[in-house]
Enzyme design. Sequence first.
Site, PDB file in Angstrom:
ATOM      1  N   TYR A  73      62.198  85.628  -3.192  1.00 50.84           N
ATOM      2  CA  TYR A  73      61.020  86.692  -3.171  1.00 50.84           C
ATOM      3  C   TYR A  73      61.109  87.958  -4.204  1.00 50.84           C
ATOM      4  CZ  TYR A  73      58.962  83.911   0.568  1.00 50.84           C
ATOM      5  OH  TYR A  73      58.058  83.126   1.284  1.00 50.84           O
TER       6      TYR A  73
ATOM      7  N   GLU B 175      59.570  82.047   7.862  1.00 54.23           N
ATOM      8  CA  GLU B 175      60.164  80.825   7.112  1.00 54.23           C
ATOM      9  C   GLU B 175      61.503  80.568   7.683  1.00 54.23           C
ATOM     10  OE1 GLU B 175      59.636  81.495   2.966  1.00 54.23           O
ATOM     11  OE2 GLU B 175      57.455  81.447   3.216  1.00 54.23           O
TER      12      GLU B 175
ATOM     13  N   ARG C  63      57.236  66.315  -4.124  1.00 55.47           N
ATOM     14  CA  ARG C  63      56.038  65.716  -3.482  1.00 55.47           C
ATOM     15  C   ARG C  63      55.999  65.801  -1.801  1.00 55.47           C
ATOM     16  NH1 ARG C  63      55.400  66.743  -8.126  1.00 55.47           N
ATOM     17  NH2 ARG C  63      54.029  65.722  -9.780  1.00 55.47           N
TER      18      ARG C  63
ATOM     19  N   VAL D 204      43.430  57.593   0.479  1.00 58.31           N
ATOM     20  CA  VAL D 204      44.965  57.876   1.035  1.00 58.31           C
ATOM     21  C   VAL D 204      45.003  58.712   1.979  1.00 58.31           C
ATOM     22  CG1 VAL D 204      45.380  59.665  -0.797  1.00 58.31           C
ATOM     23  CG2 VAL D 204      47.216  57.703  -0.021  1.00 58.31           C
TER      24      VAL D 204
ATOM     25  N   GLY E  99      47.855  68.958  -1.256  1.00 56.34           N
ATOM     26  CA  GLY E  99      48.312  70.223  -2.402  1.00 56.34           C
ATOM     27  C   GLY E  99      47.894  71.578  -1.856  1.00 56.34           C
ATOM     28  N   PRO E 100      47.704  72.539  -2.710  1.00 59.88           N
ATOM     29  CA  PRO E 100      47.490  73.793  -2.211  1.00 59.88           C
ATOM     30  C   PRO E 100      45.973  73.869  -1.755  1.00 59.88           C
ATOM     31  CG  PRO E 100      48.124  73.943  -4.455  1.00 59.88           C
ATOM     32  CD  PRO E 100      47.888  72.431  -4.067  1.00 59.88           C
TER      33      PRO E 100
END
Length: 409
Positions: free
Chosen positions: A95, A137, A206, A276, A393-394
């Site tokens: 960070y 987190e 991934r 998918v 993904g994002p």
Amino acid sequence: MLSQKTIDIVKSTAPVLEVKGTEITSVFYKNMFSAHPELLNIFNHVNQKKGRQQTALANTVYAAAQNIDKLEALLPTVKQIAHKHRSLGIKPEHYPIVGEHLLGAIKEVLGDAATDEIIEAWADAYGVIAGVFIDVEEQMYVEAEQKEAGFRDFKPFVVAKKVKESDVITSFYLKPQDGGEVPNFNPGQYISVRVTIPGQKNTHIRQYSLSSAYNEEYFRISVKKEAEFDPNGIVSTFLHDEVEEGSAIEVSAPAGDFYLNEENTEGKVALISGGVGITPMMSMLETIAAATPKRPAAFIHASKNEGVQAFRSDIDDIMDGLENGSACYILEKPENVSSCHFSGYVTKEILSTYVDSDTECYVCGPAPFMKAVIMTLKEIGLPEDKINFEFFGPAMDLSSVDEKEKVRS
């Protein structure tokens, strides 16, 4: 606590970020990777090249600026991002690096307009926002580690079985290399897979949805092989062509906030997928069949043709065991029209057959497919809290998605 002066400065500069946000985050990533190339072992290179990561970060920074005086409003977004960070192995020490280069990028792009007072205010605000992410987190790391058979970081797994599901999708059954069990997960969650590819300087990570219901022996992921010339295909091609039964890969603990609501055991549910995007739906469907077989369930899947359609026989078998289950297959260009219920794209007429305003819907697939489906569900009358969806993904703003691609194989 932030001073009122800092809050006022950050909120007053938020409109500038709305305009310059992607430019700032593009400079940020370029400078950060130049100074810290080791971070390329964590970040998805493809999302960088396509600009999705820059846009996602810009949207997050802008939202944080708008809500700097009420960060609790951002908690759902923070948790969603924190799931990704935990699955990637983002740690507190990352960070300060991000903060240094984000502030530097703001200064570089805005020039003299970014006064010392503005930069100092943003530095204070970033410290508070980073603290929120670090705390959330850490809670997720601890939760993952303390689960039965749980673990904190990446762990070595072995490919126990490799099964071809269609012309483009292959399933990988992953067992812990130490011979232990796998931790429980929510149906719909994903794991990160970290691989070292010969000839590549950096490792690649991934996220892949878990494509089966929980069992203590293995994780199953089902991976679509992307075109080799597509940068996104570097990992999927490696998995399909180079990884065999007995191969070892590194895996994260399951993560993600897109999953089946298992507390609702009787309400109608519809699992709607394109291409998918079927993978998390298989985990949900298998879970419903095992735990609540009386629950009314519809499985609606769209793909290009019969050759790329995965899990057809598995779905049919599961439907036979449900008391109130129905499957609907839509093929864009079927080779034989008798092999599907509808040809073409998902329409309002199709969805209305299986969905009403009380149905809990889960949607996954290419962004244009999801945009079309979600807009249609709203037209049918579904409230937003009944529509659950996940991007691969994002996160993206659905309003900016081009609908030219309806499904992906």
